[in-house]
Structures are given as C-alpha cells and as structure tokens.
Design a protein around this motif. Structure first.
Motif, short mmCIF file in Angstrom:
data_model
loop_
_atom_site.label_atom_id
_atom_site.label_comp_id
_atom_site.label_asym_id
_atom_site.label_seq_id
_atom_site.Cartn_x
_atom_site.Cartn_y
_atom_site.Cartn_z
N GLU A 10 0.82 -1.21 0.00
CA GLU A 10 0.00 0.00 0.00
C GLU A 10 0.86 1.26 0.00
O GLU A 10 0.54 2.23 -0.69
CB GLU A 10 -0.96 -0.02 1.18
CG GLU A 10 -2.06 -1.06 1.02
CD GLU A 10 -2.97 -1.19 2.22
OE1 GLU A 10 -2.65 -0.63 3.30
OE2 GLU A 10 -4.01 -1.87 2.09
N LYS A 11 1.94 1.26 0.78
CA LYS A 11 2.83 2.43 0.81
C LYS A 11 3.45 2.67 -0.56
O LYS A 11 3.70 3.80 -0.96
CB LYS A 11 3.91 2.25 1.87
CG LYS A 11 4.89 3.39 1.95
CD LYS A 11 4.19 4.68 2.33
CE LYS A 11 5.16 5.83 2.28
NZ LYS A 11 4.51 7.09 1.97
N SER A 12 3.66 1.59 -1.30
CA SER A 12 4.23 1.70 -2.64
C SER A 12 3.18 2.12 -3.66
O SER A 12 3.50 2.33 -4.83
CB SER A 12 4.84 0.36 -3.05
OG SER A 12 5.86 -0.01 -2.15
N GLY A 13 1.93 2.23 -3.22
CA GLY A 13 0.85 2.67 -4.10
C GLY A 13 0.46 1.65 -5.15
O GLY A 13 0.03 2.03 -6.24
N MET A 14 0.61 0.38 -4.82
CA MET A 14 0.35 -0.67 -5.80
C MET A 14 -0.84 -1.53 -5.39
O MET A 14 -1.06 -1.78 -4.22
CB MET A 14 1.56 -1.59 -5.91
CG MET A 14 2.77 -0.93 -6.44
SD MET A 14 4.09 -2.16 -6.58
CE MET A 14 5.44 -1.07 -6.94
N ASN A 15 -1.56 -1.99 -6.42
CA ASN A 15 -2.53 -3.05 -6.17
C ASN A 15 -1.77 -4.37 -6.24
O ASN A 15 -0.57 -4.39 -6.52
CB ASN A 15 -3.70 -2.98 -7.16
CG ASN A 15 -3.27 -3.17 -8.60
OD1 ASN A 15 -2.38 -3.96 -8.92
ND2 ASN A 15 -3.91 -2.43 -9.49
N ARG A 16 -2.45 -5.46 -6.00
CA ARG A 16 -1.75 -6.75 -5.95
C ARG A 16 -1.18 -7.15 -7.31
O ARG A 16 -0.13 -7.78 -7.38
CB ARG A 16 -2.68 -7.83 -5.41
CG ARG A 16 -2.91 -7.67 -3.93
CD ARG A 16 -3.64 -8.86 -3.34
NE ARG A 16 -3.97 -8.56 -1.96
CZ ARG A 16 -5.21 -8.46 -1.50
NH1 ARG A 16 -6.24 -8.65 -2.29
NH2 ARG A 16 -5.42 -8.18 -0.23
N THR A 17 -1.85 -6.78 -8.38
CA THR A 17 -1.34 -7.10 -9.72
C THR A 17 -0.03 -6.39 -9.98
O THR A 17 0.94 -6.99 -10.47
CB THR A 17 -2.39 -6.74 -10.79
OG1 THR A 17 -3.59 -7.48 -10.53
CG2 THR A 17 -1.88 -7.06 -12.19
N GLU A 18 0.02 -5.12 -9.64
CA GLU A 18 1.26 -4.34 -9.83
C GLU A 18 2.37 -4.88 -8.92
O GLU A 18 3.53 -4.97 -9.34
CB GLU A 18 0.99 -2.86 -9.53
CG GLU A 18 0.04 -2.23 -10.52
CD GLU A 18 -0.53 -0.91 -10.03
OE1 GLU A 18 -0.81 -0.06 -10.90
OE2 GLU A 18 -0.71 -0.72 -8.81
N PHE A 19 2.01 -5.21 -7.69
CA PHE A 19 2.97 -5.77 -6.74
C PHE A 19 3.52 -7.09 -7.27
O PHE A 19 4.71 -7.36 -7.18
CB PHE A 19 2.27 -5.97 -5.39
CG PHE A 19 3.19 -6.11 -4.20
CD1 PHE A 19 3.91 -5.04 -3.73
CD2 PHE A 19 3.29 -7.33 -3.53
CE1 PHE A 19 4.74 -5.16 -2.61
CE2 PHE A 19 4.10 -7.46 -2.41
CZ PHE A 19 4.83 -6.37 -1.96
N ALA A 20 2.65 -7.90 -7.86
CA ALA A 20 3.05 -9.18 -8.44
C ALA A 20 4.03 -8.97 -9.59
O ALA A 20 5.05 -9.67 -9.69
CB ALA A 20 1.82 -9.94 -8.93
N GLU A 21 3.74 -8.01 -10.45
CA GLU A 21 4.64 -7.72 -11.57
C GLU A 21 6.01 -7.28 -11.07
O GLU A 21 7.04 -7.68 -11.61
CB GLU A 21 4.03 -6.65 -12.47
CG GLU A 21 2.82 -7.15 -13.24
CD GLU A 21 2.07 -6.04 -13.96
OE1 GLU A 21 2.50 -4.86 -13.91
OE2 GLU A 21 1.03 -6.35 -14.57
N ARG A 22 6.02 -6.49 -10.04
CA ARG A 22 7.29 -5.96 -9.50
C ARG A 22 8.10 -7.04 -8.80
O ARG A 22 9.33 -7.04 -8.87
CB ARG A 22 6.98 -4.81 -8.55
CG ARG A 22 8.15 -4.15 -7.91
CD ARG A 22 8.49 -2.82 -8.55
NE ARG A 22 9.60 -2.20 -7.87
CZ ARG A 22 9.54 -1.10 -7.15
NH1 ARG A 22 8.39 -0.47 -7.02
NH2 ARG A 22 10.61 -0.63 -6.57
N THR A 23 7.42 -7.97 -8.12
CA THR A 23 8.12 -8.99 -7.33
C THR A 23 8.32 -10.31 -8.06
O THR A 23 9.14 -11.12 -7.64
CB THR A 23 7.36 -9.29 -6.02
OG1 THR A 23 6.05 -9.79 -6.35
CG2 THR A 23 7.27 -8.06 -5.14
#
Length: 87
Positions: A10-23
């Motif tokens: 949340e602090k990174s301003g991402m939804n789970r899809t964006e978080f998944a792409e990043r990680t």
C-alpha cells in the motif's frame, strides 16, 4: 507478516497485480498471504527485500535503523509529510 506485506504494498501505491509484476510472485499468492490463507515463505520475503531493501530490517525484526537507511512504511510516511510541510 501479512500486515507488514500489505503495508509495503500500500505504501508503494500498488494493487496486488502491480505488486506481483514488480516482485515476480503471482497476485493470487499475495492475496492469499494478505488474507491469511498462506504464510509468506523465503521466496516471498526475498522478492520484497530485493525490491524494497530499505524495509528489510523492519520486515524481518520489526526494528528500524534510519541512520543506515533501514526504515518502515510508517517512518517513510512521516518523512514525506515532514518534507511536504517544509515546502
């Protein structure tokens, strides 16, 4: 751990899809972890600390060392708010 992961996302301003792409970890996995259906494992923690090394100490020990660049999402929010207040 699930709450810490959610805070980082949340602090990174991402939804789970964006978080998944990043990680490189599937969004469904992050959803399962955040909802307590699955525990975070070594691969998940390594993916987070690779992308956000500044949160590594806090994520693993609940401690911070700002003088070493090791912060928490809360400390980052305070820093940003203070910076905005001085501008």
């Amino acid at each position: 751990m699930k709450e810490k992961i959610r805070k980082i996302r949340e602090k990174s301003g991402m939804n789970r899809t964006e978080f998944a792409e990043r990680t490189g970890i599937q969004a469904k996995t992050w959803s399962n972890i955040e909802n307590g259906l699955q525990k975070a494992n070594e691969d998940h923690l390594l993916a987070i600390t690779k992308e956000w090394p500044e949160y590594a100490l806090w994520l693993m020990t609940n401690q911070t060392a700002p003088e070493c660049g090791q912060i928490s999402p809360e400390l980052e929010e305070i820093r940003v708010n203070l910076k905005q207040g001085t501008q």
